[in-house]
Design an enzyme around this catalytic site. Structure first.
Site: not given
Ligand code: ZN
Length: 555
Positions: A29-31, A34
């Site tokens: 997941q990118s961050s 998220q």
């Protein structure tokens, strides 16, 4: 997810030798945000391991790579999980790569296409919620490429949306931009002139000095010569908001003169980063290009309290541009004897004439020569002439024009010098006043401590002594400075200025005056000399442009 559908799609694509290799589930997941918000999607990503089993892989042959969970790095180098995935594929260990949305495997298009390429070479399949893809098959490859492109477009849209949010806020003048020296922002968000009088005085001094002296270099020389420092507010750290004094420097002064805030203009988007000049591994860095005033994203006049008028601001810009143009275009050989190199304009075609030198008995002989049409179009040269005759003529004209004006000039020069010195002196007074205040404060604090509290008392005593020493040092410095540059010009200095005015011709001819000095003097009073040679009579019509003389005279 529907494993039945997936299995159907996979028919014919998954071969036995695929199943002999690993199935790799890549989770990311990118961050962190998220990860928290999309717990559901993370759960689904881990569910892909079950999917691999249903596609025929033994559970022991399914590898989950989740080191990149919560990492937002946009390039592969900062994502160890992705690097491991690539390594496994390259070594031929992987038969299937699974991701929730395959296009999320690699956030930047280049990584994505690299992944597809690697899978193609290694014969690995790719799978996501929609199906199983064989990158060696034409249709699948097209689909994968499309998915990657769509992610790129999506990323671009997100960035654009963020930028346009900032822009909309800036368009209303509400986006809080960093303030230059001389301004403070109140807690309410309102921008005001710095309440510190000395900070204000220095800013005004810089603008006045530039108005009078005309070059950034001269202003810098003046500030350094008078030991004037620029006061600015600490932007961060424990001393945030406190005034710090920094020595002036060239680029700082240029930025100050260019900054529209001083003219009360709120501006946003004055520069643009050129992504093509971005350095690898430096994220969003890139070469920053300054934009013309007409290309700024936002420009609101009267939005801030001003130090100068908009007209003065624009005059300053024009002046700096002219200074730049002069130093660019007048780059004729500086050592050569032709005094007007770079200043002579061809009266026939309007282009700048070049200087050429030929060796002769008396050293170098210079000629002004219009090469433009010859060089560009192969036409004959417009004209050329010996440098010495034109130099002599123009010099004589300049010196005679200077003589009567010189005395007047010298008086106003003296007044200007005195004015600037008075301003510098006021700033010294403020520095002294500030030092005294510090002493008083330290003394009061020392007085207020209870004598029993020895540790604190000793500390405060030291501070008081330091403040006293600082004030004494400053007072000495001021005394020394005053001796060097009294506010009133001394009789000797005034006499020197007047004598200079009277003796310009003598000064000009003096052996100590170098060719470079003469060139500098001519450039101070002449913008250009337009010449047109009359081929038949060998007479030259010369028009001198500049504050010294403007009348055309035959030679
Ligand atoms: Zn010409």
């Amino acid at each position: 997810m529907s494993t039945v559908l997936a299995s159907e799609l996979a028919v014919g694509k998954i071969q036995g030798w695929h199943r002999d290799r690993l199935a790799v589930v890549y989770v990311r997941q990118s961050s962190r945000q998220q990860v928290a918000d999309h717990g559901e999607s993370t759960r689904l990503q881990y569910g892909l391991a079950e999917r691999a089993v249903s596609l025929g892989w033994p559970a022991s042959r399914v590898m989950v790579i989740d080191e990149d969970l919560g990492r937002s790095a946009a390039n592969a180098a900062e994502r160890p999980g992705f690097a491991r995935l690539v390594a496994e594929i390259t070594m031929g260990h992987v038969g299937l790569v699974l991701g929730l949305e395959m296009s999320r495997l690699a956030r930047s298009g280049r990584d994505w296409h690299q992944l597809i390429e690697l899978c193609t070479l290694a014969g690995a399949l790719l799978a996501d919620a929609d199906g199983v893809y064989d990158p060696n098959g034409y249709n699948d490859r097209l689909l994968l490429g499309l998915k990657g492109t769509m992610t790129e477009v999506e990323l671009h849209l997100i960035r654009q949306r963020m930028a346009s949010g900032r822009l909309a806020k800036a368009g209303r003048g509400e986006l809080a931009l960093p303030l230059p020296a001389g301004y403070v922002r109140h807690l309410s968000g309102e921008v005001a002139l710095d309440p510190d009088e000395q900070v204000q005085a220095v800013i005004r001094l810089v603008f006045n000095a530039f108005g009078q002296l005309g070059t950034v270099h001269a202003v810098l020389g003046f500030l350094v010569g008078h030991q004037v420092q620029i006061g600015m507010r600490e932007r961060s750290g424990p001393g945030k908001g406190q005034v710090i004094w920094r020595p002036p420097h060239q680029q700082g002064l240029v930025n100050m003169l260019r900054n529209p805030a001083y003219a009360g203009i709120y501006a946003y988007g004055r520069s643009r980063t050129d992504p093509s000049r971005r350095l690898p591994g430096h994220g969003h860095s890139g070469r920053v290009r300054q934009l013309e005033a007409g290309d700024w994203a936002v420009r609101i006049e009267d939005a801030l309290p001003a130090y100068i008028s908009v007209a003065q601001y624009e005059r300053n810009l024009a002046r700096m541009a002219a200074n730049r143009a002069r130093s660019d275009s007048q780059g004729a050989p500086r050592q050569g004897p032709a005094l007007l190199g770079g200043l002579v304009i061809c009266g026939i075609c309007g282009h700048r004439m070049q200087v050429t030198y030929e060796p002769s008995k008396r050293g170098l002989t210079g000629r002004y020569c219009c090469q433009r049409r010859h060089g560009t179009y192969g036409e004959p040269r417009c004209q050329q002439m010996a440098a010495r005759f034109l130099d002599d003529h123009v010099t004589a004209q300049v010196l005679s024009a200077l003589a009567p004006a010189a005395l007047e000039l010298s008086v106003s020069a003296a007044q200007q010098i005195e004015g600037r010195r008075a301003e510098a002196d006021r700033i010294w007074q403020q520095r002294l006043e500030r030092a005294s205040l510090m002493c008083d404060r330290a003394w009061r604090q020392y007085q207020l401590t209870e004598p029993e509290n020895r540790l604190v008392a000793r500390q405060l005593e030291t501070e008081w002594e330091t403040a006293l020493a600082g004030r004494a040092r400053l007072a000495e410095e001021y005394e020394r400075y005053q001796r060097q540059r009294p506010v009133q010009l001394s009789a000797t200095e005034l006499a020197a200025i007047r004598a200079l005015a009277h003796d310009i011709p003598a000064l000009w001819a003096a052996p100590a005056t170098t060719i470079a000095d003469r060139k500098r003097l001519l450039r101070a009073v002449i913008e250009s000399v337009q010449v047109a040679a009359d081929g038949v009579t060998e007479r030259v019509q010369a028009t001198v442009t500049g504050p010294a003389a403007t009348k055309p005279t035959p030679h």
